[in-house]
Write a protein that holds these residues in place. Sequence first.
Motif, mmCIF file in Angstrom:
data_model
loop_
_atom_site.group_PDB
_atom_site.id
_atom_site.type_symbol
_atom_site.label_atom_id
_atom_site.label_comp_id
_atom_site.label_asym_id
_atom_site.label_seq_id
_atom_site.Cartn_x
_atom_site.Cartn_y
_atom_site.Cartn_z
ATOM 1 N N LYS A 1 0.843 -1.178 0.000
ATOM 2 C CA LYS A 1 0.000 0.000 0.000
ATOM 3 C C LYS A 1 0.880 1.230 0.000
ATOM 4 C CE LYS A 1 -4.367 1.614 1.765
ATOM 5 N NZ LYS A 1 -5.494 1.335 2.654
ATOM 6 N N GLU A 2 0.626 2.110 -0.973
ATOM 7 C CA GLU A 2 1.448 3.313 -1.115
ATOM 8 C C GLU A 2 0.842 4.467 -0.344
ATOM 9 O OE1 GLU A 2 1.691 5.005 -5.024
ATOM 10 O OE2 GLU A 2 3.816 5.396 -4.769
ATOM 11 N N ASN A 3 -0.480 4.587 -0.362
ATOM 12 C CA ASN A 3 -1.157 5.626 0.381
ATOM 13 C C ASN A 3 -2.582 5.165 0.653
ATOM 14 O OD1 ASN A 3 -2.721 6.250 -2.019
ATOM 15 N ND2 ASN A 3 -0.843 7.199 -2.782
ATOM 16 N N VAL A 4 -3.363 6.015 1.275
ATOM 17 C CA VAL A 4 -4.706 5.598 1.657
ATOM 18 C C VAL A 4 -5.635 5.481 0.460
ATOM 19 C CG1 VAL A 4 -4.496 6.583 3.959
ATOM 20 C CG2 VAL A 4 -5.362 8.004 2.087
ATOM 21 N N GLU A 5 -5.228 6.018 -0.700
ATOM 22 C CA GLU A 5 -6.119 6.029 -1.851
ATOM 23 C C GLU A 5 -5.859 4.889 -2.818
ATOM 24 O OE1 GLU A 5 -5.704 9.803 -3.665
ATOM 25 O OE2 GLU A 5 -6.708 10.882 -2.057
ATOM 26 N N GLY A 6 -4.703 4.280 -2.772
ATOM 27 C CA GLY A 6 -4.428 3.265 -3.784
ATOM 28 C C GLY A 6 -3.289 2.366 -3.393
ATOM 29 N N TYR A 7 -2.876 1.558 -4.342
ATOM 30 C CA TYR A 7 -1.824 0.585 -4.105
ATOM 31 C C TYR A 7 -0.652 0.819 -5.040
ATOM 32 C CZ TYR A 7 -5.054 -2.033 -1.171
ATOM 33 O OH TYR A 7 -5.902 -2.400 -0.172
ATOM 34 N N TYR A 8 0.448 0.304 -4.621
ATOM 35 C CA TYR A 8 1.666 0.408 -5.413
ATOM 36 C C TYR A 8 1.823 -0.877 -6.217
ATOM 37 C CZ TYR A 8 6.662 0.835 -6.340
ATOM 38 O OH TYR A 8 7.879 0.908 -6.946
ATOM 39 N N TYR A 9 1.947 -0.755 -7.535
ATOM 40 C CA TYR A 9 2.035 -1.907 -8.431
ATOM 41 C C TYR A 9 3.438 -1.955 -9.037
ATOM 42 C CZ TYR A 9 -3.057 -1.650 -8.077
ATOM 43 O OH TYR A 9 -4.339 -1.607 -7.616
ATOM 44 N N PRO A 10 4.358 -2.646 -8.408
ATOM 45 C CA PRO A 10 5.760 -2.594 -8.849
ATOM 46 C C PRO A 10 6.013 -3.148 -10.238
ATOM 47 C CG PRO A 10 5.451 -4.307 -7.185
ATOM 48 C CD PRO A 10 4.188 -3.519 -7.225
ATOM 49 N N LEU A 11 5.293 -4.183 -10.636
ATOM 50 C CA LEU A 11 5.566 -4.788 -11.930
ATOM 51 C C LEU A 11 5.172 -3.885 -13.093
ATOM 52 C CD1 LEU A 11 4.597 -8.557 -11.484
ATOM 53 C CD2 LEU A 11 6.867 -7.520 -11.587
ATOM 54 N N ILE A 12 4.211 -3.006 -12.875
ATOM 55 C CA ILE A 12 3.774 -2.130 -13.960
ATOM 56 C C ILE A 12 4.924 -1.255 -14.438
ATOM 57 C CG2 ILE A 12 2.350 -0.102 -14.468
ATOM 58 C CD1 ILE A 12 0.064 -1.418 -13.073
ATOM 59 N N ASP A 13 5.717 -0.748 -13.520
ATOM 60 C CA ASP A 13 6.832 0.118 -13.904
ATOM 61 C C ASP A 13 7.892 -0.639 -14.694
ATOM 62 O OD1 ASP A 13 5.768 2.404 -12.714
ATOM 63 O OD2 ASP A 13 6.554 1.846 -10.755
ATOM 64 N N LEU B 1 -1.178 -8.559 -20.456
ATOM 65 C CA LEU B 1 0.086 -8.054 -19.914
ATOM 66 C C LEU B 1 -0.166 -7.088 -18.766
ATOM 67 C CD1 LEU B 1 3.173 -8.089 -20.332
ATOM 68 C CD2 LEU B 1 2.897 -6.112 -21.847
ATOM 69 N N PHE B 2 -1.141 -6.209 -18.937
ATOM 70 C CA PHE B 2 -1.470 -5.271 -17.861
ATOM 71 C C PHE B 2 -1.978 -5.989 -16.622
ATOM 72 C CE2 PHE B 2 -4.641 -2.790 -15.574
ATOM 73 C CZ PHE B 2 -3.866 -1.712 -15.166
ATOM 74 N N LEU B 3 -2.889 -6.930 -16.822
ATOM 75 C CA LEU B 3 -3.452 -7.649 -15.680
ATOM 76 C C LEU B 3 -2.399 -8.486 -14.956
ATOM 77 C CD1 LEU B 3 -6.866 -8.729 -17.228
ATOM 78 C CD2 LEU B 3 -6.504 -7.064 -15.399
ATOM 79 N N MET B 4 -1.468 -9.075 -15.721
ATOM 80 C CA MET B 4 -0.371 -9.816 -15.074
ATOM 81 C C MET B 4 0.511 -8.879 -14.273
ATOM 82 S SD MET B 4 0.845 -12.828 -17.729
ATOM 83 C CE MET B 4 1.048 -11.776 -19.155
ATOM 84 N N ALA B 5 0.710 -7.661 -14.784
ATOM 85 C CA ALA B 5 1.550 -6.687 -14.073
ATOM 86 C C ALA B 5 0.880 -6.192 -12.801
ATOM 87 C CB ALA B 5 1.865 -5.506 -14.988
ATOM 88 N N CYS B 6 -0.431 -6.366 -12.700
ATOM 89 C CA CYS B 6 -1.164 -5.946 -11.499
ATOM 90 C C CYS B 6 -1.226 -7.026 -10.430
ATOM 91 C CB CYS B 6 -2.594 -5.548 -11.877
ATOM 92 S SG CYS B 6 -2.719 -4.010 -12.802
ATOM 93 N N GLN B 7 -0.745 -8.218 -10.759
ATOM 94 C CA GLN B 7 -0.864 -9.338 -9.820
ATOM 95 C C GLN B 7 0.139 -9.220 -8.667
ATOM 96 O OE1 GLN B 7 -3.399 -11.741 -10.206
ATOM 97 N NE2 GLN B 7 -3.933 -10.139 -11.679
ATOM 98 N N PRO B 8 -0.230 -9.734 -7.495
ATOM 99 C CA PRO B 8 0.713 -9.762 -6.374
ATOM 100 C C PRO B 8 1.924 -10.616 -6.719
ATOM 101 C CG PRO B 8 -1.532 -10.223 -5.650
ATOM 102 C CD PRO B 8 -1.540 -10.274 -7.147
ATOM 103 N N ILE B 9 3.082 -10.256 -6.193
ATOM 104 C CA ILE B 9 4.303 -11.012 -6.435
ATOM 105 C C ILE B 9 4.938 -11.397 -5.109
ATOM 106 C CG2 ILE B 9 4.750 -9.906 -8.657
ATOM 107 C CD1 ILE B 9 6.755 -8.096 -7.243
ATOM 108 N N ARG B 10 5.727 -12.448 -5.150
ATOM 109 C CA ARG B 10 6.447 -12.869 -3.947
ATOM 110 C C ARG B 10 7.689 -12.014 -3.778
ATOM 111 N NH1 ARG B 10 6.205 -19.532 -4.019
ATOM 112 N NH2 ARG B 10 3.913 -19.688 -3.970
#
Length: 340
Positions: free
Chosen positions: A4-16, A258-267
């Motif tokens: 969680k990056e802030n109270v409004e959203g999440y941080y998606y590391p794979l997207i970058d 590709l976008f949806l895979m980039a949004c998935q949780p990672i270990r």
Amino acid sequence: MLRKENVEGYYYPLIDTVKLVCALFVVLIHCVEVEIGHPIATFIVKCFSTQAVPFFMITSAFFAANKIDRKTNLKKIIGLCFNNWLFKYSVWSILWLPFYIVLYHLKYPDVSFTYRFLMIVRRIFFAGQGVYWYLLVLAEAVFVVWFFVHFHKEKMLYFLGMIGLILGVLYDADVTTMGMDVMHKCIYALFSWSNNVFMKGIPYVALGYFLRKSKEQLHFESWKLAIMYSVASIGTVLLYILGKEQWLCLYPIQAGCLFLMACQPIRGKISKSLCLTCRNMSSAIYFLHTVFIYGIIDPVFGVDSPIIMKFSISVLLSIVVLFVVKRMKIHPVKWLLCVK
């Protein structure tokens, strides 16, 4: 995993990180100015690079979706479009204007000044200039999406997006039956290609908006997405091998998966600074690579120069500029390159 990056959203590391890969795909598109003699690069461009800009469109809409709702008024949405995309597009268009004045003069030496002027107007205001067409079309599509959302017409929006996607495929395939040739001529006269707000903007921005607003209800397993992506990619490769290049239309599936895979949780965790570096590199490479290809490499080495050389030099110089701009804190250029 998702942090969680802030109270409004999440941080998606794979997207970058995927953004950086897609930016490199875009560079390859402009490196292959001559297909003959470059079979491997042409294969990659035809079968994989076309998913890059749709991925960017979906991603941008996904993160802008919270600012596009029924309560957002006209003034706010216009401000969003101008501040985020149209102002940058205008500056890039002005910077490239001398290049296009010379280009059209050399390309159309026998036409009138008025004709060349109208050609430039069409390119800047309708077709989109260079790789920066993405900014123009994104802003237009975001405004259209807001309009339908504001007036409670989301279903009509998704229907319009689907129609635009289908018409774009038919345009690229040059289907001329049932009067389609008339539509194609109109599209060409106004936009010159399918990379316009109706065929590329609205479909992918609407999809990004839908995915953001439905993220709590939608659940996708990574292995299923990987299978779908693989099937679409294999299908694209088979069409290419069979010589059906006009029907290479599976890139929307590639981009969506590709976008949806980039949004998935990672270990494990991916460093936020590393992700920021990838994001900044992708932006700098996207906005600068044609400057070096068309401004330095083509004039010095020729349009048909080795692909690896063109690719390497344009990417390397883009990264060098990014490093210098950040190190010297040249904020206007950072803003122009969309880097943080």
